[in-house]
Design a protein around this motif. Structure first.
Motif, PDB file in Angstrom:
ATOM      1  N   SER A   1       4.151   1.592 -26.641  1.00 16.14           N
ATOM      2  CA  SER A   1       3.015   2.244 -25.992  1.00 16.14           C
ATOM      3  C   SER A   1       2.962   3.728 -26.347  1.00 16.14           C
ATOM      4  O   SER A   1       1.893   4.275 -26.646  1.00 16.14           O
ATOM      5  N   ASP A   2       4.110   4.374 -26.332  1.00 20.40           N
ATOM      6  CA  ASP A   2       4.151   5.799 -26.685  1.00 20.40           C
ATOM      7  C   ASP A   2       3.705   6.024 -28.131  1.00 20.40           C
ATOM      8  O   ASP A   2       2.954   6.969 -28.420  1.00 20.40           O
TER       9      ASP A   2
ATOM     10  N   GLN B   1       0.019   5.743 -28.548  1.00 22.29           N
ATOM     11  CA  GLN B   1      -0.709   6.887 -28.018  1.00 22.29           C
ATOM     12  C   GLN B   1      -0.598   8.135 -28.895  1.00 22.29           C
ATOM     13  O   GLN B   1      -1.277   9.130 -28.649  1.00 22.29           O
TER      14      GLN B   1
ATOM     15  N   PRO C   1      -3.586   5.946 -22.839  1.00 23.05           N
ATOM     16  CA  PRO C   1      -2.972   4.868 -22.054  1.00 23.05           C
ATOM     17  C   PRO C   1      -3.833   3.607 -21.976  1.00 23.05           C
ATOM     18  O   PRO C   1      -3.316   2.491 -22.066  1.00 23.05           O
TER      19      PRO C   1
ATOM     20  N   ASP D   1      -1.936  -5.777 -17.636  1.00 29.64           N
ATOM     21  CA  ASP D   1      -2.118  -4.406 -17.166  1.00 29.64           C
ATOM     22  C   ASP D   1      -2.803  -4.387 -15.801  1.00 29.64           C
ATOM     23  O   ASP D   1      -3.082  -5.420 -15.198  1.00 29.64           O
TER      24      ASP D   1
END
Length: 214
Positions: A130-131, A134, A141, A163
């Motif tokens: 995820s990081d 981004q 996010p 999510d």
């Protein structure tokens, strides 16, 4: 009549279980082209615009042949803007065209156009993935959550990805608001479609009954 969670999950899949990638015409596989197309779709779905417009815009970009990071980076800016505008992105077309070009440039520079290298860099850690997502231009996010939710169809190591929006949909139909519990209700290879179905439910109007008998 009280239905079991498994039965409710199956009804969600039967009625709403189509991923956004599928709606956009992306035949998702663990290959550079489809993975990049999913990233584009995730970026488009991040905008403050209806999901059908984002899906239509992703399909339009694919129809132009801009299916890889290289092709999208090299696409004429005016043509990208025009394609987005025809899809309903008129308020966001220029900004989105810029973000898409910057995204493609970064993916080429950092991953050689192949997002499987991002997966390798994440080392099996979903938070790290995820990081890294981004760090790609235009992906925040929300976009990272969309990408991971859909890519779990071909990246089993990110499962389960449900999510906040998917969990809201689950709660609406009386299912647990817990990703692990929800993941046990369907086979792993159907989890992406199940998550997408729950998101579709979360977006229904307040007066709509998601699972009424037809």
């Amino acid at each position: 009549m009280t239905r079991s969670p498994q039965d409710l999950a199956r009804r969600v899949l039967d009625r709403y279980g189509r991923t956004y990638a599928d709606e956009a015409g992306i035949r998702l596989t663990d290959q550079p082209g489809p993975l990049f197309q999913l990233l584009v779709l995730a970026q488009l779905l991040s905008a403050r615009i209806g999901a059908p417009i984002a899906v239509a815009a992703a399909a339009a970009l694919r129809a132009q042949g801009w299916t890889t990071a290289q092709r999208l980076r090299d696409a004429p800016r005016s043509a990208v803007i025009a394609s987005l505008g025809r899809s309903g992105y008129r308020r966001y077309d220029e900004r989105t065209a810029t973000l898409l070009t910057e995204m493609a440039t970064l993916v080429l520079a950092r991953y050689g156009g192949d997002l499987r290298r991002l997966a390798a860099a994440a080392g099996g850690q979903v938070d790290r993935a995820s990081d890294l997502l981004q760090e790609v231009k235009g992906i925040g996010p929300t976009g990272a959550a969309v990408f991971l939710r859909e890519v779990q169809a071909v990246w089993p190591w990110v499962r389960p990805q449900l999510d906040a929006r998917a969990l809201t949909g689950a709660e609406r139909v009386g299912l647990p608001r817990d990703a692990d519990e929800l993941a046990r209700l369907v086979p792993g290879d159907e989890l992406a479609a199940f998550a997408a179905g729950l998101v579709h439910i979360s977006l229904l109007g307040k007066k709509e009954e998601p699972l009424t008998e037809s």
